[in-house]
Design an enzyme around this catalytic site. Structure first.
Site, short mmCIF file in Angstrom:
data_model
loop_
_atom_site.label_atom_id
_atom_site.label_comp_id
_atom_site.label_asym_id
_atom_site.label_seq_id
_atom_site.Cartn_x
_atom_site.Cartn_y
_atom_site.Cartn_z
CG HIS A 83 79.24 -90.81 -21.62
ND1 HIS A 83 79.36 -89.89 -20.60
CD2 HIS A 83 80.46 -90.91 -22.19
CE1 HIS A 83 80.61 -89.45 -20.57
NE2 HIS A 83 81.30 -90.05 -21.51
CE1 TYR A 366 82.68 -88.82 -26.94
CE2 TYR A 366 84.89 -88.74 -27.86
CZ TYR A 366 84.05 -88.69 -26.78
OH TYR A 366 84.57 -88.52 -25.53
#
Length: 519
Positions: A83, A366
């Site tokens: 990402h 994350y």
């Protein structure tokens, strides 16, 4: 003490919700300074010996020069492993339907209620400078600044995920990245990974249809992929998956359109989102919930905890409950988009995780990657800061912005605020009982893994005369770059989905291989 706490609350509100309100010099104060605030009259001048072009020697005592050069050589932070290329915008979530019988989420407790949010949209596999409109999955992250904390939704462009065994994450990531020998993308590696893990073909069918090349972020549906839980304070809960349907309508590119657009404007999706918002054409998505009763986790025809499987809408219809609208562009890309940090572990009362193994493992990396990219105090950055935050044990560390002044760094304490039970609180796994033997487990591929890809192949036939042909062409364009042994294994996997699909892919791929060899 009360004044200090109130100050922190108000500061958190002003910065989290008005990130662009920077402190700038007032009238008459528009001069350049060193990083310590010392005024300088010629920020591009040099301190040197001599006053002509031939005999000048730059001196190390040129503090301004050292100041700016050392900053420019340190101003990049590590890009995201996945990402990396993304766009961001601010907006609101508006509750449109009453679902308080399903969840105690505070931002859903009243129809018409609006909650500010920040969104970041991204490709997955490419680097930060890669093109927007390549064939790739898309990530859609939303940070909702609710009154009971930040709720982060990390969703996906496809309705399912490529993996159901979380230990495969590193291999999956590497298979999409550059070959360690050539530093080039490797079609053989990509297809070989999925041939070894064919449960991911359900995802590949979407990726290599025209859905894998959306026209832009605004024209894409968004899916939670994992099963979460809507919870109540008394312990009652429902399993839920979320779907965000674009109000602009779905719009995709063909392979050839994608190739041309990348050549004309590799930043097209980023530009499209920014210019639309700038012109007042605010994109929006309608939020739907697929509700699963706890007992259905055992009786459902589809394993609701398998992220590679789509939940059938005929069994779990879409229930509308809100709308997301993006209405403001960031003022500074680095401060607000690049430094935005999302993590699945950002939960709030009324929203919790399930035993979905992919979701369970997503709770850790994350936050860990953001600590690596941005430092331990990344939640204090303005774009990441909640409306209210207080925990006296979370102190110090690099780049600390709010360190709670002279409040004690422990609790309970007679010198700090007293611990008061809030109206509701989030306690993960509260009211749940886990009983099982510890074992080593790896899921097995069965015929059931190919029924949804087969259904999708038939669905494409009803979506237009060219949709099946486009999928075959898109697969062949990629697969033709793989080695012969990998291509043959791929045909075998496609044959488990549908013989016509496998035959068409094989014929077109081998024709491209022959054509490329003759060039």
């Amino acid at each position: 003490m009360t004044r200090i706490i109130l100050y922190l609350v108000l500061l958190g509100q002003s910065i989290a919700l008005n990130v662009s309100d920077q402190s700038l010099p007032g009238p008459g104060e528009d001069y350049y300074t060193l990083s310590n605030g010392c005024p300088i009259d010629n920020p591009q001048g040099l301190v040197r010996l001599g006053n002509n072009e031939l005999d000048g020697k730059v001196l190390l005592q040129d503090i301004n020069l050292i100041d700016v050069l050392t900053h420019v050589t340190h101003e990049r932070i590590p890009e995201r492993v996945v990402h990396a290329k993304g766009s961001g915008a601010y907006g609101v979530f508006e509750t449109t339907h009453d679902i308080t019988n399903l969840t105690s989420l505070a931002f859903l407790n009243k129809v018409g209620k609006q909650t500010p949010l920040f969104a970041r949209f991204s490709t997955v596999a490419g680097e930060k400078g890669s093109a927007d409109n390549v064939r790739d999955s898309r990530g859609f992250a939303f940070k909702l600044y609710t009154e009971e904390g930040n709720l982060d939704w990390l969703f996906f462009g496809a309705p399912m995920f490529p993996l159901r065994d979380p230990a495969k994450f590193p291999s999956f990531t590497h298979a999409q990245k550059r070959d360690p020998s050539s530093n080039l993308k490797n079609a053989s590696v990509f297809w070989d990974f999925f041939n070894q893990n064919p449960e991911g073909y359900n995802f590949l069918m979407r990726l290599f249809s025209d859905q894998g090349t959306p026209w832009s972020y605004r024209y894409t549906d968004i899916h939670s992929i994992n099963t979460y839980r809507f919870t109540q304070p008394d312990g009652n809960f429902h399993y839920v998956r979320i779907a965000l349907k674009t109000d602009q309508g779905v719009r995709n590119l063909t392979q050839d359109q994608m190739t041309r657009l990348i050549g004309v404007d590799p930043d097209f999706a980023t530009r499209d989102l920014y210019t639309a918002i700038d012109a007042g054409d605010f994109p929006s998505w309608t939020a739907y919930a697929q509700i699963i009763r706890p007992g259905d986790a055992v009786t459902s025809s589809v394993n609701i905890f398998d992220a590679t499987r789509e939940l059938p809408e005929k069994d779990y219809p879409l229930i509308p409950f809100g709308r997301i609208t993006l209405n403001r562009n960031p003022a500074n890309y680095f401060a607000e988009v690049e430094q935005s940090a999302f993590q699945v572990a950002n939960l709030v009362p009324g929203w919790d995780v399930s035993s979905d193994p992919i979701l369970q493992v997503r709770l850790f990396p994350y936050g860990d990657t953001q600590r690596y990219r941005l430092g331990i105090n990344f939640p204090q950055l303005p774009v990441n800061r909640p409306v209210y935050s207080y925990n006296p044990t979370r102190r110090d560390g690099a780049s600390n912005i709010l360190n709670l002044g002279n409040l004690p760094n422990y609790f309970p304490s007679r010198y700090g605020p007293q611990i008061v039970a809030p109206r509701q609180y989030r306690a993960s796994a509260e009211h749940m009982e886990w009983v099982a033997n510890v074992t080593s487990y790896l899921s097995q591929v069965t015929d059931n893994d190919f029924d949804q890809p087969r259904d999708y192949w038939h669905t494409l036939a009803g979506m237009g005369a060219t949709q099946q042909a486009n999928l075959v062409y898109n697969v062949a364009s990629s697969l033709s770059g793989a080695e012969a042994a990998v291509r043959q294994q791929t045909y075998k996997v496609f044959r488990k989905i549908h013989r016509d699909l496998a035959g068409a892919v094989q014929n077109q791929t081998e024709a491209l291989v022959l054509s490329n060899a003759m060039l």
